[in-house]
Design a protein around this motif. Sequence first.
Motif, short mmCIF file in Angstrom:
data_model
loop_
_atom_site.label_atom_id
_atom_site.label_comp_id
_atom_site.label_asym_id
_atom_site.label_seq_id
_atom_site.Cartn_x
_atom_site.Cartn_y
_atom_site.Cartn_z
N ALA A 1 1.63 10.75 10.53
CA ALA A 1 1.50 11.49 9.32
C ALA A 1 0.36 10.94 8.62
CB ALA A 1 2.90 11.01 8.37
N THR A 2 -0.21 12.08 8.05
CA THR A 2 -1.30 11.77 7.14
C THR A 2 -1.04 12.32 5.67
OG1 THR A 2 -2.20 14.07 7.91
CG2 THR A 2 -3.03 12.10 9.23
N LEU A 3 -1.79 11.71 4.89
CA LEU A 3 -1.45 12.23 3.51
C LEU A 3 -2.93 12.46 2.68
CD1 LEU A 3 0.50 12.00 0.96
CD2 LEU A 3 -0.09 9.68 0.78
N ARG B 1 1.51 15.43 6.02
CA ARG B 1 1.44 16.44 7.25
C ARG B 1 1.97 15.45 8.24
NH1 ARG B 1 -3.76 17.81 10.97
NH2 ARG B 1 -2.77 19.21 12.29
N LEU B 2 3.08 15.87 9.05
CA LEU B 2 3.62 15.08 10.11
C LEU B 2 3.64 15.94 11.17
CD1 LEU B 2 5.21 12.40 11.03
CD2 LEU B 2 7.12 13.79 10.28
N ARG B 3 2.92 14.97 12.35
CA ARG B 3 3.12 15.70 13.60
C ARG B 3 3.84 15.00 14.65
NH1 ARG B 3 -3.20 15.69 14.25
NH2 ARG B 3 -2.93 14.13 12.53
N GLY B 4 4.59 15.71 15.67
CA GLY B 4 5.37 14.66 16.44
C GLY B 4 5.04 15.14 17.82
N GLU B 5 5.66 14.58 18.87
CA GLU B 5 5.54 14.83 20.31
C GLU B 5 6.56 14.02 21.01
OE1 GLU B 5 1.33 15.02 22.27
OE2 GLU B 5 2.21 13.34 23.24
N ASP C 1 0.99 -1.25 0.02
CA ASP C 1 0.06 0.03 -0.12
C ASP C 1 0.94 1.19 0.12
OD1 ASP C 1 -2.70 1.09 0.59
OD2 ASP C 1 -1.72 2.07 1.96
N ALA C 2 0.75 2.08 -1.00
CA ALA C 2 1.94 3.10 -1.17
C ALA C 2 1.45 4.19 -0.24
CB ALA C 2 1.78 3.33 -2.71
N ASP C 3 0.31 4.57 0.01
CA ASP C 3 -0.13 5.49 0.90
C ASP C 3 0.66 5.24 2.32
OD1 ASP C 3 -1.43 6.86 -1.01
OD2 ASP C 3 -3.21 6.87 -0.15
N THR C 4 0.61 4.10 2.88
CA THR C 4 0.94 3.62 4.00
C THR C 4 2.43 3.83 4.03
OG1 THR C 4 -0.91 2.25 4.78
CG2 THR C 4 1.02 1.82 5.84
N ALA C 5 3.16 3.25 3.03
CA ALA C 5 4.56 3.37 2.67
C ALA C 5 5.01 4.83 2.88
CB ALA C 5 4.83 2.73 1.59
N HIS C 6 4.29 5.82 2.30
CA HIS C 6 4.99 7.15 2.50
C HIS C 6 4.61 7.64 3.89
CE1 HIS C 6 5.20 7.07 -1.94
NE2 HIS C 6 3.86 7.32 -2.24
N GLU D 1 7.15 8.97 9.31
CA GLU D 1 7.20 8.77 11.09
C GLU D 1 8.39 7.97 11.31
OE1 GLU D 1 3.68 6.84 12.04
OE2 GLU D 1 2.31 8.13 10.44
N ARG D 2 9.00 7.07 10.53
CA ARG D 2 10.08 6.29 11.03
C ARG D 2 11.55 7.16 10.99
NH1 ARG D 2 10.30 0.98 11.80
NH2 ARG D 2 11.94 0.39 10.47
#
Length: 320
Positions: free
Chosen positions: A265-267, A273-277, A236-241, A246-247
């Motif tokens: 990360a959302t696409l 869009r990557l959010r981190g905490e 699944d390309a979306d999950t891979a991106h 994230e990793r």
Amino acid sequence: MTDLSPSDPPDSYRPLRIGTRGSPLALAQAHETKIRLMAAHGLPEAAFAIVPIKTTGDRVQDRPLSELGGKGLFTREIEDALLAGEIDIAVHSMKDMPTVQPDGLAITCYLPREDVRDAFIALGGLGTGNLADLEPGSVVGTSSLRRRAQLCHRRPDLEVVEFRGNVQTRLRKLSEGVAQATFLAMAGLRRLGLRDVARAPIPVEEMLPAIAQGAIGVEQRLGDARVTAMLARINDADTAHRLRAERALLAGLDGSCQTPIAGLATLSSGTLRLRGEILRPDGSECLTGEVSGGVAEAEALGTALAADLRGRAGEGFFDA
């Protein structure tokens, strides 16, 4: 190399051996992988064999994960079997995976990602059934340093206790009164057909999930062209991106089971869009950040956000 051909009778080829942990959730994930491969290649069930492997994380249940060596506790023995040729692919919960694979191995396939949210699990009458309903002093069980830190940050008036085991074990501990509430991943509950166990899924705006939560990855030996071609049909390309970003964030923070880190990360329309905490282990401080860009920038986004958070945190942020 596994010799599989959809046109051969089932007894004329060696099954593709799928390595996995032996928990009910891990087996469900391996079966999902098998079913997707069967559908993509027109192969019968006899073309696959699921091989359960017990890992260090499964064997040692009386100590917190953070004391056992961090990430790799649920993957090392499976990867050893893959390198030894005892299995052909390995199916993993990606939130358990170290950011670097052993020489000769690579994650080349991701299944479509499930619900990324955490679930609040509680027994008895708790009003609407969410975290805010817990009385001060209530006991909450979790083995996750991320969840512990997030809980202590939001509700420092609660008592948090160690709560290890698979989904079924933790639900049993809850029924035995070891704790009044706990958290589980919605993805795991859905894959086990237990989504109704959740009193309330927690919005990601309130509790950012673990890196790669809800994602299944498939690992293989490098150079196994047949397996590479088989897995490409179900990737699944979306999950891979999303997981690349994230990793990269996790790698940039040197994340492990000993560091409270969350990220998602959302696409949408080609934009990541990557959010981190990151949090202090006692929950006394929480730092957040966000970046966005194209999918080609996935790793760079994660690296940049990690540098920003690390710079703001300073030395000793993750010290207990």
